[in-house]
Design a protein around this motif. Structure first.
Motif, PDB file in Angstrom:
ATOM      1  N   ASN A  93       0.821  -1.210   0.000  1.00 48.93           N
ATOM      2  CA  ASN A  93       0.000   0.000   0.000  1.00 48.93           C
ATOM      3  C   ASN A  93       0.856   1.261   0.000  1.00 48.93           C
ATOM      4  OD1 ASN A  93      -2.327  -1.524  -0.012  1.00 48.93           O
ATOM      5  ND2 ASN A  93      -2.687  -1.330   2.176  1.00 48.93           N
ATOM      6  N   ARG A  94       1.870   1.291   0.849  1.00 48.41           N
ATOM      7  CA  ARG A  94       2.749   2.462   0.929  1.00 48.41           C
ATOM      8  C   ARG A  94       3.537   2.629  -0.379  1.00 48.41           C
ATOM      9  NH1 ARG A  94       3.489   7.381   2.976  1.00 48.41           N
ATOM     10  NH2 ARG A  94       5.674   7.842   3.172  1.00 48.41           N
ATOM     11  N   GLY A  95       4.013   1.505  -0.913  1.00 47.59           N
ATOM     12  CA  GLY A  95       4.759   1.547  -2.170  1.00 47.59           C
ATOM     13  C   GLY A  95       3.896   2.033  -3.319  1.00 47.59           C
ATOM     14  N   ASN A  96       2.666   1.536  -3.395  1.00 40.67           N
ATOM     15  CA  ASN A  96       1.749   2.005  -4.448  1.00 40.67           C
ATOM     16  C   ASN A  96       1.496   3.503  -4.319  1.00 40.67           C
ATOM     17  OD1 ASN A  96       1.279  -0.302  -6.001  1.00 40.67           O
ATOM     18  ND2 ASN A  96      -0.216  -1.071  -4.531  1.00 40.67           N
ATOM     19  N   LEU A  97       1.323   3.971  -3.108  1.00 38.25           N
ATOM     20  CA  LEU A  97       1.103   5.399  -2.899  1.00 38.25           C
ATOM     21  C   LEU A  97       2.312   6.211  -3.365  1.00 38.25           C
ATOM     22  CD1 LEU A  97      -0.786   7.553  -1.719  1.00 38.25           C
ATOM     23  CD2 LEU A  97       0.345   7.211   0.470  1.00 38.25           C
ATOM     24  N   LEU A  98       3.502   5.764  -3.007  1.00 37.70           N
ATOM     25  CA  LEU A  98       4.728   6.476  -3.414  1.00 37.70           C
ATOM     26  C   LEU A  98       4.933   6.472  -4.931  1.00 37.70           C
ATOM     27  CD1 LEU A  98       7.335   5.243  -0.798  1.00 37.70           C
ATOM     28  CD2 LEU A  98       6.640   7.603  -1.188  1.00 37.70           C
TER      29      LEU A  98
END
Length: 103
Positions: A93-98
């Motif tokens: 989730n964090r990677g997709n957001l970044l």
């Protein structure tokens, strides 16, 4: 030895922009997660090698950045294995957001 936790995150940014975003995003993420301490963080070309500590346990791994995806592979000690699924979801989730939001 346990199987590594692997997360692959596709992107359309190109390698350089993805690396720029990941470098700044990783610094913010570790500052916002009080139980996580980074012991080592070393970039060599397109690969980040790292060692982190959480709950008194050490985990190590690497992050490879390519033109169209980033791939994280980390080996967790047995105590942190119970959090592997939750960590995988949070990392994705964090990677997709970044890697997908406009900057």
């Amino acid at each position: 030895m346990s199987a590594p936790l692997i997360v692959s995150i596709p992107h359309r940014l190109g390698r350089e922009e993805a690396m720029r975003r990941l470098k700044t995003g990783l610094a913010r993420a570790t500052a916002n997660v009080p139980i996580l301490q980074v012991d080592e963080e070393r970039w060599e070309g397109d690969r980040l090698s790292f060692s982190v500590r959480a709950l008194g346990q050490t985990a190590s791994g690497h992050l490879d950045v390519s033109d169209d995806h980033a791939r994280l592979e980390v080996t967790l000690p047995w105590l942190l294995q119970r959090f592997a699924k939750a960590a995988q979801v949070a990392i994705r989730n964090r990677g997709n957001l970044l890697l997908t939001k406009r900057s």
